[in-house]
Write an enzyme that holds these catalytic residues in place. Structure first.
Site, PDB file in Angstrom:
ATOM      1  NE  ARG A 197     -12.372   5.607  10.658  1.00 30.11           N
ATOM      2  CZ  ARG A 197     -12.616   6.022  11.897  1.00 30.11           C
ATOM      3  NH1 ARG A 197     -13.864   6.108  12.329  1.00 30.11           N
ATOM      4  NH2 ARG A 197     -11.636   6.371  12.692  1.00 30.11           N
TER       5      ARG A 197
ATOM      6  N   GLY B 136       0.873  -1.177   0.000  1.00 35.85           N
ATOM      7  CA  GLY B 136       0.000   0.000   0.000  1.00 35.85           C
ATOM      8  C   GLY B 136       0.910   1.226   0.000  1.00 35.85           C
TER       9      GLY B 136
ATOM     10  CG  ASP C  35      -0.648   1.066  -4.293  1.00 40.40           C
ATOM     11  OD1 ASP C  35      -0.822   1.541  -3.149  1.00 40.40           O
ATOM     12  OD2 ASP C  35      -1.586   0.946  -5.124  1.00 40.40           O
TER      13      ASP C  35
ATOM     14  NE  ARG D  81     -10.038   3.180  13.444  1.00 40.72           N
ATOM     15  CZ  ARG D  81     -10.347   3.963  14.463  1.00 40.72           C
ATOM     16  NH1 ARG D  81     -11.399   3.707  15.201  1.00 40.72           N
ATOM     17  NH2 ARG D  81      -9.605   5.017  14.749  1.00 40.72           N
TER      18      ARG D  81
ATOM     19  N   GLY E 244      -0.179   4.289  -0.339  1.00 44.95           N
ATOM     20  CA  GLY E 244      -1.042   5.449  -0.112  1.00 44.95           C
ATOM     21  C   GLY E 244      -0.490   6.290   1.025  1.00 44.95           C
TER      22      GLY E 244
ATOM     23  CB  VAL F 151      -1.445  -0.536   9.098  1.00 48.50           C
ATOM     24  CG1 VAL F 151      -1.898   0.890   9.383  1.00 48.50           C
ATOM     25  CG2 VAL F 151      -0.032  -0.747   9.642  1.00 48.50           C
ATOM     26  CB  SER F 152      -5.658  -2.935   6.282  1.00 45.87           C
ATOM     27  OG  SER F 152      -4.521  -2.921   5.445  1.00 45.87           O
TER      28      SER F 152
ATOM     29  CG  HIS G 210      -7.641   0.888  15.941  1.00 49.46           C
ATOM     30  ND1 HIS G 210      -7.251   1.980  16.670  1.00 49.46           N
ATOM     31  CD2 HIS G 210      -7.519   1.259  14.629  1.00 49.46           C
ATOM     32  CE1 HIS G 210      -6.921   2.963  15.839  1.00 49.46           C
ATOM     33  NE2 HIS G 210      -7.083   2.554  14.613  1.00 49.46           N
TER      34      HIS G 210
HETATM   35  N1  APR Z   1      -2.596  -4.542  -3.182  1.00 53.24           N
HETATM   36  C1  APR Z   1      -1.752  -3.510  -2.961  1.00 53.24           C
HETATM   37  N2  APR Z   1      -2.184  -2.258  -2.712  1.00 53.24           N
HETATM   38  C2  APR Z   1      -3.499  -2.056  -2.686  1.00 53.24           C
HETATM   39  C3  APR Z   1      -4.436  -3.097  -2.886  1.00 53.24           C
HETATM   40  C4  APR Z   1      -3.928  -4.387  -3.163  1.00 53.24           C
HETATM   41  N3  APR Z   1      -4.740  -5.436  -3.378  1.00 53.24           N
HETATM   42  N4  APR Z   1      -5.683  -2.570  -2.796  1.00 53.24           N
HETATM   43  C5  APR Z   1      -5.541  -1.261  -2.528  1.00 53.24           C
HETATM   44  N5  APR Z   1      -4.219  -0.942  -2.446  1.00 53.24           N
HETATM   45  C6  APR Z   1      -3.607   0.361  -2.199  1.00 53.24           C
HETATM   46  C7  APR Z   1      -4.347   1.508  -2.896  1.00 53.24           C
HETATM   47  O1  APR Z   1      -4.040   1.562  -4.288  1.00 53.24           O
HETATM   48  C8  APR Z   1      -3.825   2.716  -2.121  1.00 53.24           C
HETATM   49  O2  APR Z   1      -2.694   3.305  -2.750  1.00 53.24           O
HETATM   50  O3  APR Z   1      -3.664   0.712  -0.833  1.00 53.24           O
HETATM   51  C9  APR Z   1      -3.429   2.123  -0.755  1.00 53.24           C
HETATM   52  C10 APR Z   1      -4.218   2.711   0.401  1.00 53.24           C
HETATM   53  O4  APR Z   1      -3.867   4.037   0.519  1.00 53.24           O
HETATM   54  P1  APR Z   1      -4.883   5.212   0.935  1.00 53.24           P
HETATM   55  O5  APR Z   1      -6.117   5.090   0.140  1.00 53.24           O
HETATM   56  O6  APR Z   1      -4.109   6.476   0.913  1.00 53.24           O
HETATM   57  O7  APR Z   1      -5.287   4.823   2.439  1.00 53.24           O
HETATM   58  P2  APR Z   1      -4.425   5.088   3.755  1.00 53.24           P
HETATM   59  O8  APR Z   1      -4.831   6.376   4.350  1.00 53.24           O
HETATM   60  O9  APR Z   1      -3.000   4.829   3.468  1.00 53.24           O
HETATM   61  O10 APR Z   1      -5.015   3.933   4.690  1.00 53.24           O
HETATM   62  C11 APR Z   1      -4.734   2.586   4.412  1.00 53.24           C
HETATM   63  O11 APR Z   1      -4.731   1.957   6.719  1.00 53.24           O
HETATM   64  O12 APR Z   1      -5.234   3.231   8.580  1.00 53.24           O
HETATM   65  C12 APR Z   1      -5.714   2.275   7.691  1.00 53.24           C
HETATM   66  O13 APR Z   1      -8.099   2.668   7.628  1.00 53.24           O
HETATM   67  C13 APR Z   1      -6.898   2.796   6.908  1.00 53.24           C
HETATM   68  O14 APR Z   1      -7.518   0.697   5.914  1.00 53.24           O
HETATM   69  C14 APR Z   1      -6.861   1.931   5.684  1.00 53.24           C
HETATM   70  C15 APR Z   1      -5.362   1.696   5.471  1.00 53.24           C
END
Ligand code: APR
Length: 311
Positions: free
Chosen positions: A83, A10, A34, A89, A12, A119-120, A176
């Site tokens: 979220r 991830g 990602d 959550r 993000g 962390v997700s 959490h």
């Molecule tokens: N494989 C790899 N990456 C993925 C996949 C996957 N199958 N599905 C989604 N992603 C990537 C998305 O493309 C995105 O870049 O996960 C990233 C998530 O980033 P954000 O949308 O910015 O979310 P973020 O704020 O980083 O939160 C991620 O952590 O705190 C928790 O609740 C939050 O579940 C969320 C996670």
């Protein structure tokens, strides 16, 4: 000794910030992955181009597949959706369960010795699911939440006590979510119980603020959720694992009878080192804290049962 390796899944907000913290602290080389083509590669390249200025020798590469993640020491899973205002959550569960399952299935064979830091969200249920999917011993799959929630609690304690954050030790246990359990009896200002520093009403106010600390930020951001404190917390856990430092911290760990809880992941104090959760530390809780912990764990368990029925 060759540098250790961390895979961050991830790229993000949370994942990229965690990756940045790891390379800047020179804790390990990082593979950032990602599913969105080019996203991890672009961010990794951008971070490498800060190395001269920041002065780090650690390397980061980005990828949209797992080929280069083999033999990772730690895998931090942040993949999934975050979220938006009005969402809990738990509302993320269906989408993130599929994502976390596929991430674990694709990484575990390549890095059979890794420790997973999940962390997700919803965190406790996703950690349980990751453990189930990985086939690993439970001590090698741990969730990040206690460090974050305790860090939020500490922030509010320092603010109210008008003291340096450096002197605050705070403890938040449980799931959490809104049912998390701030534990004032184990929260101190340099060893002085906060109940001797703050009045009961103030403590109640910051307990509530801590429970809704994530939502307060979502409300401001509108398009996503917190990431500076979450990434710092995930990296603190990775650091304890990589440096084998036996940190005693609250983390989401598998309960096998501890605190009277069975077959559920929940936030409790643990010793974290290169083996993962080396030990769950059982502390005496006041009746009201134990009751709240039980309730919180029951909520997590109900969600886990729901997930297992769907994936
Ligand atoms: N494989 C790899 N990456 C993925 C996949 C996957 N199958 N599905 C989604 N992603 C990537 C998305 O493309 C995105 O870049 O996960 C990233 C998530 O980033 P954000 O949308 O910015 O979310 P973020 O704020 O980083 O939160 C991620 O952590 O705190 C928790 O609740 C939050 O579940 C969320 C996670």
């Amino acid at each position: 000794m060759a540098r250790q390796k961390v895979t961050v899944v991830g790229a993000g907000h949370v994942g990229a910030t965690a990756a940045q913290r790891i390379v800047e602290k020179q804790l390990a080389d990082v593979v950032l992955v990602d599913i969105v083509e080019g996203l991890a590669q672009g961010k990794a390249l951008d971070m490498m181009q800060s190395a001269a200025t920041e002065g780090f020798d650690t390397q980061i590469i980005g990828s949209d597949n797992y080929d280069q993640t083999h033999n990772s020491d730690v895998i931090i899973v942040t993949a999934g959706i975050a979220r938006k205002p009005g969402m809990s959550r738990d509302d993320l569960v269906a989408t993130n369960a599929k994502i976390v399952s596929s991430v674990v299935e694709q990484t575990v064979a390549l890095s059979p010795n890794a420790i997973y830091v999940i962390v997700s969200n919803p965190l406790d249920a996703m950690t349980f699911l990751a453990w189930k999917k990985s086939g690993l011993p439970s001590e090698r799959v741990v969730g990040m939440a206690g460090v974050l929630d305790s860090s939020r609690y500490a922030c509010f304690i320092a603010e109210e006590a008008k003291c340096s954050i450096k002197d605050v030790r705070a403890m938040v246990l449980g799931g959490h979510g809104d049912s998390m359990v701030p534990v004032p009896e184990y929260s101190t200002v340099n060893g002085i119980p906060i109940e001797q520093v703050l009045d009961a009403q103030t403590i109640e106010k910051i307990n509530e603020r801590t429970k809704h600390g994530g939502a307060e930020i979502v409300k401001y951001l509108k398009t996503g959720s917190a990431y500076y404190a979450p990434s710092a917390s995930a990296v603190a856990m990775a650091e304890a694992i990589l440096l084998d430092s036996n940190r005693l911290i609250p983390a989401c760990a598998y309960m096998n009878g501890e605190y009277g809880l069975q077959d559920v992941y929940c936030g409790v104090p643990v010793i974290l080192n290169k083996h993962g959760v080396q030990k769950i530390v059982e502390i005496e809780l006041r009746d009201e804290s134990q009751r709240a912990l039980n309730e919180s764990a029951n909520g997590v368990k109900a969600l886990c049962d729901k997930i297992l029925a769907t994936v």
